[in-house]
Design a protein around this motif. Structure first.
Motif, PDB file in Angstrom:
ATOM      1  N   MET A 247       0.835  -1.185   0.000  1.00 16.49           N
ATOM      2  CA  MET A 247       0.000   0.000   0.000  1.00 16.49           C
ATOM      3  C   MET A 247       0.879   1.248   0.000  1.00 16.49           C
ATOM      4  SD  MET A 247      -1.515   0.136   3.897  1.00 16.49           S
ATOM      5  CE  MET A 247      -1.511  -1.587   4.305  1.00 16.49           C
ATOM      6  N   ARG A 248       0.502   2.280  -0.777  1.00 17.56           N
ATOM      7  CA  ARG A 248       1.241   3.546  -0.843  1.00 17.56           C
ATOM      8  C   ARG A 248       0.857   4.391   0.365  1.00 17.56           C
ATOM      9  NH1 ARG A 248       3.405   5.623  -5.382  1.00 17.56           N
ATOM     10  NH2 ARG A 248       2.374   7.604  -5.089  1.00 17.56           N
ATOM     11  N   CYS A 249       1.859   4.805   1.145  1.00 22.62           N
ATOM     12  CA  CYS A 249       1.593   5.478   2.413  1.00 22.62           C
ATOM     13  C   CYS A 249       2.333   6.805   2.542  1.00 22.62           C
ATOM     14  CB  CYS A 249       2.008   4.570   3.563  1.00 22.62           C
ATOM     15  SG  CYS A 249       1.060   3.050   3.690  1.00 22.62           S
ATOM     16  N   PHE A 250       1.797   7.641   3.421  1.00 22.97           N
ATOM     17  CA  PHE A 250       2.425   8.919   3.754  1.00 22.97           C
ATOM     18  C   PHE A 250       1.982   9.320   5.154  1.00 22.97           C
ATOM     19  CE2 PHE A 250      -1.532   9.652   1.533  1.00 22.97           C
ATOM     20  CZ  PHE A 250      -2.165  10.646   2.258  1.00 22.97           C
ATOM     21  N   ILE A 251       2.820  10.107   5.831  1.00 22.48           N
ATOM     22  CA  ILE A 251       2.456  10.654   7.136  1.00 22.48           C
ATOM     23  C   ILE A 251       1.986  12.079   6.896  1.00 22.48           C
ATOM     24  CG2 ILE A 251       3.231  11.309   9.440  1.00 22.48           C
ATOM     25  CD1 ILE A 251       5.312   9.069   9.251  1.00 22.48           C
ATOM     26  N   ALA A 252       0.834  12.401   7.472  1.00 25.23           N
ATOM     27  CA  ALA A 252       0.238  13.708   7.212  1.00 25.23           C
ATOM     28  C   ALA A 252      -0.577  14.195   8.402  1.00 25.23           C
ATOM     29  CB  ALA A 252      -0.666  13.625   5.978  1.00 25.23           C
ATOM     30  N   ALA A 253      -0.904  15.481   8.337  1.00 30.04           N
ATOM     31  CA  ALA A 253      -1.872  16.086   9.243  1.00 30.04           C
ATOM     32  C   ALA A 253      -3.103  16.395   8.401  1.00 30.04           C
ATOM     33  CB  ALA A 253      -1.300  17.364   9.846  1.00 30.04           C
ATOM     34  N   ARG A 254      -4.256  16.160   8.998  1.00 36.64           N
ATOM     35  CA  ARG A 254      -5.509  16.483   8.305  1.00 36.64           C
ATOM     36  C   ARG A 254      -6.170  17.644   9.026  1.00 36.64           C
ATOM     37  NH1 ARG A 254      -8.301  11.012   6.099  1.00 36.64           N
ATOM     38  NH2 ARG A 254      -8.619  12.084   4.147  1.00 36.64           N
ATOM     39  N   PRO A 255      -6.771  18.545   8.272  1.00 33.37           N
ATOM     40  CA  PRO A 255      -7.392  19.708   8.912  1.00 33.37           C
ATOM     41  C   PRO A 255      -8.623  19.336   9.725  1.00 33.37           C
ATOM     42  CG  PRO A 255      -7.696  19.762   6.520  1.00 33.37           C
ATOM     43  CD  PRO A 255      -6.842  18.574   6.832  1.00 33.37           C
ATOM     44  N   ASP A 256      -8.844  20.112  10.777  1.00 31.59           N
ATOM     45  CA  ASP A 256     -10.055  19.955  11.569  1.00 31.59           C
ATOM     46  C   ASP A 256     -11.243  20.401  10.714  1.00 31.59           C
ATOM     47  OD1 ASP A 256     -10.123  22.796  11.599  1.00 31.59           O
ATOM     48  OD2 ASP A 256      -8.968  22.834  13.444  1.00 31.59           O
ATOM     49  N   PRO A 257     -12.480  20.078  11.131  1.00 27.98           N
ATOM     50  CA  PRO A 257     -13.642  20.412  10.289  1.00 27.98           C
ATOM     51  C   PRO A 257     -13.753  21.879   9.869  1.00 27.98           C
ATOM     52  CG  PRO A 257     -14.276  18.792  11.926  1.00 27.98           C
ATOM     53  CD  PRO A 257     -12.863  19.227  12.273  1.00 27.98           C
ATOM     54  N   PRO A 258     -13.581  22.872  10.771  1.00 33.69           N
ATOM     55  CA  PRO A 258     -13.698  24.259  10.297  1.00 33.69           C
ATOM     56  C   PRO A 258     -12.639  24.616   9.240  1.00 33.69           C
ATOM     57  CG  PRO A 258     -13.855  24.189  12.691  1.00 33.69           C
ATOM     58  CD  PRO A 258     -13.430  22.811  12.239  1.00 33.69           C
ATOM     59  N   THR A 259     -11.428  24.123   9.417  1.00 32.91           N
ATOM     60  CA  THR A 259     -10.372  24.400   8.437  1.00 32.91           C
ATOM     61  C   THR A 259     -10.674  23.697   7.121  1.00 32.91           C
ATOM     62  OG1 THR A 259      -8.769  24.588  10.252  1.00 32.91           O
ATOM     63  CG2 THR A 259      -7.881  24.311   8.029  1.00 32.91           C
TER      64      THR A 259
END
Length: 170
Positions: A1-13
């Motif tokens: 599987m192709r993977c990456f480490i990331a941050a995802r925005p909160d709902p308002p963002t």
């Protein structure tokens, strides 16, 4: 599987970024827009991982402790070679904490003997792909995002139009 480490925005963002993307889609010729649920800040691109390694990296990324970063997205930019319109900022002092977070995550991957893309981190959120021309512009008012967690994600589906899902603890 192709993977990456990331941050995802909160709902308002995420909603603010989606509204920005919706506006761009009406004004900029493009092939594809990033789906609202797939908006993210990649901190380390890994590529293919076995299921076992993915679970280990997912656990390690989720356990990483760091001071939350308040990021002001105030610029729309363009990676011409890739045809990508992005949201981010150009101020070096504003992205320094994100660069440090990326460095710590990459150090963690080094300790785990996990290969990853070693190109310098350029913090941004991809909004549109397949763009031929775009002039950088300011986002007004800026979009605030408190980056307070990171996780491992995998790409599923076929390109173009891959979707992303979290690997490991929620």
């Amino acid at each position: 599987m192709r993977c990456f480490i990331a941050a995802r925005p909160d709902p308002p963002t995420r909603i603010a970024l989606s509204a920005l993307s919706d506006d761009l889609r009406t004004r900029v010729e493009h092939r594809r827009a990033t789906h609202i649920d797939d908006l993210h800040l990649t901190l380390a691109f890994i590529g293919d991982l076995s299921d076992g390694d993915a679970l280990d990296v997912g656990d390690a990324a989720a356990a990483l402790r760091f001071v939350p970063v308040d990021w002001q997205l105030d610029t729309l930019g363009f990676f011409e070679a890739a045809g990508i319109v992005w949201a981010g900022c150009n101020a070096t002092d504003a992205i320094a904490p994100l660069l440090e977070l990326g460095r710590r995550l990459r150090q963690l991957l080094d300790l785990m003997n996990i290969e990853y893309d070693r190109r310098p981190l350029a913090p941004h959120i991809t909004l549109l792909r397949g763009v031929r021309r775009f002039a950088a512009q300011q986002i007004g008012p800026p979009i605030s995002w408190r980056v307070d967690s990171v996780a491992l994600y995998r790409s599923s589906g076929r390109r173009p139009g891959s979707r992303y899902s979290r690997v490991g603890p929620a």
